[in-house]
Design a protein around this motif. Sequence first.
Motif, PDB file in Angstrom:
ATOM      1  N   ASP A  31      15.293  49.646  15.369  1.00  0.00           N
ATOM      2  CA  ASP A  31      15.345  50.231  14.024  1.00  0.00           C
ATOM      3  C   ASP A  31      14.101  51.027  13.681  1.00  0.00           C
ATOM      4  OD1 ASP A  31      17.849  49.247  13.485  1.00  0.00           O
ATOM      5  OD2 ASP A  31      17.127  47.383  12.598  1.00  0.00           O
TER       6      ASP A  31
ATOM      7  N   PRO B 101      22.875  51.332  13.632  1.00  0.00           N
ATOM      8  CA  PRO B 101      22.652  51.324  12.182  1.00  0.00           C
ATOM      9  C   PRO B 101      23.165  52.611  11.541  1.00  0.00           C
ATOM     10  CG  PRO B 101      20.605  51.825  13.330  1.00  0.00           C
ATOM     11  CD  PRO B 101      21.617  51.503  14.399  1.00  0.00           C
TER      12      PRO B 101
ATOM     13  N   PRO C  34      11.196  46.746   7.311  1.00  0.00           N
ATOM     14  CA  PRO C  34      11.918  46.675   8.584  1.00  0.00           C
ATOM     15  C   PRO C  34      11.825  45.284   9.188  1.00  0.00           C
ATOM     16  CG  PRO C  34       9.838  47.803   8.892  1.00  0.00           C
ATOM     17  CD  PRO C  34       9.995  47.567   7.413  1.00  0.00           C
TER      18      PRO C  34
END
Length: 534
Positions: free
Chosen positions: A191, A214, A423
């Motif tokens: 990510d 994602p 995150p």
Amino acid sequence: MHHFGGHGSCLNTLFYPVTVIFFILFSAASITNQISNSNDDPFSGLEIKKSNGRKLLSYNGDVLAINPYLNLENFRLKNAYIALQAWKEVILSDPYNITLNWEGSNVCNYTGVFCSPSLDQPSEITVAGIDINHGDMAGKLPHELGLLYDIALFHINSNRFCGSIPESFLNWKLLFELDLSNNRFVGKFPDVVVQLPNLRYLDLRFNEFEGGLPRQLFERNFDALFINDNRFSSELPDNVGNLPASVMVLANNNFEGCIPVSLGRMAKLNEVLLTNNRFHSCLPNEIGMLKNVTVFDISYNQIVGTLPESIGGMESLEQLNLGHNMLSGKISSNICTLPNLENFVYDHNYFSEESPVCLNLNAFADEQNCLRGRPMQRSALDCQRFLSNEIDCSTFRCVLPPPPPSSPTPTPTTPPPSPTTPPSDTNCTCLPPPSSPMPTCPPLPQLPSTPALPPIESPSYPQPPPPTHCNATPPPLPTFSPPPPSILPSPSPIPPTQNSSSPPPSFVEPPLPSPLPCANQTIPASPDMSPPSP
């Protein structure tokens, strides 16, 4: 053969300068104190400490401090020295001796390291690029690499690096190209890469990433996205069409479900490869909106139904591969008369009719269908069994996503909230995770644009590039490295019988080197590399 001509636009994009000072190694007073206590031996305090089997750079007990007598002209090069020395310590195999000269203060002279004037302070030299492609090196990526705040290009394809991507990459606010392909990285989709504001080229192919993608990935301003030959699975997000990429390669994974209807919104798309997945749906009519696509490959899936007539509007199409699916109906003349179509593969389906003009194409493959009078077709019983079942495309529920809601007008009494979600941590499945997660970086202010750093050639190994000293005129950055060989469908477990009249396969997947297991290492708590509080 594929042509990835759309990549050149990456080099024309502007970089954005960012003034960041994330931490100070030591103050002038502490330097004076360290020098005065050195007992006439300026290197007496320099040592490599071990913590849980891993070596850490330290000076007089201060972790991540370096000897003040090293001639590093600015704090940027000091940070780079720390990062590269930490990386060298966890490289377990270097058959071409790329890191052999990663010693001393001439950081810009290290093989594969490229320096340039910093964007916010042109009088200061900084490490702006790393290119060690095809080095066959084994190891991992340490968290200290996050100290390379000014890096714009990071190319490490065709090595044997393993583990996961450090969260400290969040510091790479200027990163433009990230090529991690053909390594042994594992875990969920990293990510951290969707939080890098200037990233335009992302190449994760030929690794061991798994799970889903994602939604944020398709909201970024990528020009090229390569995530093929991993272990990704699940359905594709319905916002795929928001990605402005010219090349998107998702082949050789385990994606399933629908071919997203929103795909037709990718107006800049030149090449799309969805080969060898488990997509099971009809082809949406919206794909006819892809007027600039030259390569469209959905072979080796479970696509059903008839071909949309809208494909006849894909006027730039050069290569169309529909082979090894469950398509039926007619191949119409408006497809086979596309002005640029050179190669049309639709073998191993259930088509029952084809226009005679299709047989005039330079290259086509129509065997193993239900075409009367054509050689090497399916048996009549096989065709009857399949074609007797009517296909209802509405049962797949592949619809366009709803339009994004309009932003409500804030009022003085009830302003809209703006929460910030940090995150998630990324743990290394090949090595034990660090004991503390890396902190996230605060958002940076929008600054005026600056021209991109100039390109340079990628070095070839094992010969090192010409030496470059920090006090000399710095070389330009490495060029946009060519991607690894093109990926088109992997051969099926039982290859189909080829007749002498059918063309040879147009896409060949290259063999990969045998993976080597990661070393059993442990790592200590990650050093804090977050910027100081304002």
